[in-house]
Design an enzyme around this catalytic site. Structure first.
Site, PDB file in Angstrom:
ATOM      1  N   LYS A 166      -7.730   2.933   0.171  1.00 16.69           N
ATOM      2  CA  LYS A 166      -8.935   2.436   0.851  1.00 16.69           C
ATOM      3  C   LYS A 166      -9.102   3.169   2.176  1.00 16.69           C
ATOM      4  O   LYS A 166      -8.115   3.594   2.799  1.00 16.69           O
ATOM      5  CB  LYS A 166      -8.878   0.924   1.084  1.00 16.69           C
ATOM      6  CG  LYS A 166      -7.776   0.408   2.030  1.00 16.69           C
ATOM      7  CD  LYS A 166      -8.129   0.438   3.496  1.00 16.69           C
ATOM      8  CE  LYS A 166      -6.922   0.168   4.387  1.00 16.69           C
ATOM      9  NZ  LYS A 166      -7.122   0.494   5.799  1.00 16.69           N
TER      10      LYS A 166
ATOM     11  N   VAL B  47       2.236   7.247   2.606  1.00 17.64           N
ATOM     12  CA  VAL B  47       2.919   6.023   3.054  1.00 17.64           C
ATOM     13  C   VAL B  47       2.679   5.830   4.559  1.00 17.64           C
ATOM     14  O   VAL B  47       2.760   6.788   5.330  1.00 17.64           O
ATOM     15  CB  VAL B  47       4.435   6.137   2.763  1.00 17.64           C
ATOM     16  CG1 VAL B  47       5.183   4.924   3.313  1.00 17.64           C
ATOM     17  CG2 VAL B  47       4.670   6.281   1.256  1.00 17.64           C
TER      18      VAL B  47
ATOM     19  N   ASP C 271      -5.365  -6.436   2.850  1.00 14.08           N
ATOM     20  CA  ASP C 271      -6.097  -5.390   2.126  1.00 14.08           C
ATOM     21  C   ASP C 271      -5.935  -5.487   0.611  1.00 14.08           C
ATOM     22  O   ASP C 271      -6.544  -4.703  -0.133  1.00 14.08           O
ATOM     23  CB  ASP C 271      -5.598  -3.988   2.530  1.00 14.08           C
ATOM     24  CG  ASP C 271      -5.874  -3.660   3.984  1.00 14.08           C
ATOM     25  OD1 ASP C 271      -6.757  -4.305   4.587  1.00 14.08           O
ATOM     26  OD2 ASP C 271      -5.199  -2.752   4.504  1.00 14.08           O
TER      27      ASP C 271
HETATM   28  P1  ATP Z   1      -1.719  -1.023   5.971  1.00 17.08           P
HETATM   29  O1  ATP Z   1      -2.151  -1.520   4.620  1.00 17.08           O
HETATM   30  O2  ATP Z   1      -0.957  -2.035   6.776  1.00 17.08           O
HETATM   31  O3  ATP Z   1      -2.787  -0.283   6.729  1.00 17.08           O
HETATM   32  P2  ATP Z   1      -0.600   1.539   5.493  1.00 17.08           P
HETATM   33  O4  ATP Z   1      -1.583   1.958   4.469  1.00 17.08           O
HETATM   34  O5  ATP Z   1      -0.689   2.202   6.820  1.00 17.08           O
HETATM   35  O6  ATP Z   1      -0.590  -0.002   5.673  1.00 17.08           O
HETATM   36  P3  ATP Z   1       1.557   1.415   3.610  1.00 17.08           P
HETATM   37  O7  ATP Z   1       1.742   2.697   2.875  1.00 17.08           O
HETATM   38  O8  ATP Z   1       0.929   0.276   2.912  1.00 17.08           O
HETATM   39  O9  ATP Z   1       0.848   1.735   4.978  1.00 17.08           O
HETATM   40  O10 ATP Z   1       3.017   0.993   4.152  1.00 17.08           O
HETATM   41  C1  ATP Z   1       3.267   0.178   5.264  1.00 17.08           C
HETATM   42  C2  ATP Z   1       4.750  -0.205   5.254  1.00 17.08           C
HETATM   43  O11 ATP Z   1       4.962  -1.132   4.181  1.00 17.08           O
HETATM   44  C3  ATP Z   1       5.696   0.959   4.948  1.00 17.08           C
HETATM   45  O12 ATP Z   1       6.126   1.574   6.127  1.00 17.08           O
HETATM   46  C4  ATP Z   1       6.825   0.308   4.167  1.00 17.08           C
HETATM   47  O13 ATP Z   1       7.893  -0.020   5.048  1.00 17.08           O
HETATM   48  C5  ATP Z   1       6.285  -1.000   3.637  1.00 17.08           C
HETATM   49  N1  ATP Z   1       6.137  -1.052   2.144  1.00 17.08           N
HETATM   50  C6  ATP Z   1       6.485  -2.069   1.330  1.00 17.08           C
HETATM   51  N2  ATP Z   1       6.162  -1.825   0.056  1.00 17.08           N
HETATM   52  C7  ATP Z   1       5.572  -0.620   0.026  1.00 17.08           C
HETATM   53  C8  ATP Z   1       4.997   0.160  -1.014  1.00 17.08           C
HETATM   54  N3  ATP Z   1       4.984  -0.241  -2.293  1.00 17.08           N
HETATM   55  N4  ATP Z   1       4.459   1.345  -0.674  1.00 17.08           N
HETATM   56  C9  ATP Z   1       4.456   1.752   0.621  1.00 17.08           C
HETATM   57  N5  ATP Z   1       5.008   1.064   1.630  1.00 17.08           N
HETATM   58  C10 ATP Z   1       5.549  -0.130   1.356  1.00 17.08           C
END
Ligand code: ATP
Length: 306
Positions: A12, A102, A143
């Protein structure tokens, strides 16, 4: 009996991210316009004796921060769904193939949670209603409901209340990730420090009607002045290295550059694929990692079933 189900979930972005002052429960009120774009995580589930997880990734995606145990949001999603059905004996092996960076501000973990909900539902024929899936998704993370529905949608509350909007645009995004992720809670904390005091107590963020009008008429070029992210100032203040990158991108494409969610991923918007491909060529010459992604795209979709 079903042996394996694979569900694809999109990344997203937030075309508009309005953030209000922190609530008593610690969350921030949001008024956001989500768009699902064509970068995906694929989640495959197979029946198992106990919950297990294994993650692999496309080139350029660092898995170091992804938990390989029960802290992974995909496992939490699977467990929440079987608990909802009072079926604690059910468990699955969850295999994630990540194409979403990530900690990139693109909702990768949320995508995995949403995909796991749909995949586990189909694997065990649980027949969960859409309303229940959305409610379980909202408990897992703000989200996650949007990752289920995809397309383009308004998000209110803390982002978990989603309502699809008419979007006839065909956007092309050049996605520029950064190898060092940004923690979403840290960005919100910094936002509170930097700007919340200046916000009136009663301020509630609102979505500009002009953005919704532009999405409905489908003119990508008129979208750019309405793209806005209230977290950007905090993210850039925390990470001066991102300012340099943003300035570099803005020199190439003034007004078209947007920070994705809480960052660090940056985006540039193009009205057609040819323009986006030319832009991608420029980034290749500059040695910058990037991907091309169309938007809007569908939410969680079953892509394999055996
Ligand atoms: P947000 O949705 O909070 O904006 P983001 O997109 O910036 O998050 P994500 O990739 O969702 O980041 O990961 C945020 C944190 O969640 C990671 O640093 C990790 O420690 C934890 N995490 C738990 N499960 C997962 C997963 N399946 N994939 C990625 N990160 C995960």
């Amino acid at each position: 009996m079903t042996q394996a189900v694979t569900v694809r979930a999109p990344a997203k972005i937030n075309l508009y991210l309005g953030v209000g002052p922190v609530r008593e429960d610690g969350f921030h009120p949001l008024a956001t316009v989500y768009q699902a774009i064509g970068l995906y995580d694929d989640v495959t589930v197979t029946p198992a004796e106990q919950w297990e997880i294994h993650t692999v990734a496309d080139a350029g995606i660092d898995l170091a921060a992804v938990p390989d145990d029960e802290d992974n949001i995909a496992i939490r999603a699977g467990k929440a769904l079987v608990a909802h059905h009072h079926r604690p004996e059910l468990a699955a092996h969850v295999e994630i193939h990540k194409g979403i960076p990530v900690a990139g501000g693109m909702g990768g973990g949320s995508a995995d949670a949403a995909a796991t909900l749909v995949a586990v539902d189909r694997l065990f024929d649980l027949n969960t209603s859409d309303d229940d899936l959305l409610a379980i998704a909202a408990e897992l993370g703000s989200d996650v409901p949007f990752a289920l529905i995809g397309g383009t949608a308004i998000g209110t509350g803390r982002g978990e209340i989603v309502e699809p909007v008419v979007d006839t645009t065909q956007c092309w995004w050049v996605v520029v990730p950064h190898e060092i992720g940004l923690s979403t809670p840290l960005v919100y904390k910094h936002f509170d420090m930097m700007v919340a005091e200046e916000l009136l107590e009663a301020f509630q963020p609102a979505i500009p009607q002009s953005l919704l009008g532009d999405l409905a008429t489908g003119d990508v070029l008129t979208l750019t002045p309405d793209l806005e992210n209230d977290l950007a100032a905090a993210a850039y203040d925390l990470r001066p290295d991102l300012v340099e990158l943003r300035e570099r991108l803005e020199r190439l494409w003034p007004d078209a550059v947007l920070l994705s969610g809480s960052g660090p991923t940056q985006l540039a918007l193009f009205a057609d694929r040819d323009a986006a491909r030319i832009a991608a060529g420029t980034l290749s010459q500059e040695g910058l990692t990037h991907w091309l992604a169309p938007g809007p795209v569908a939410g969680c979709t079953v892509i394999d079933y055996s």
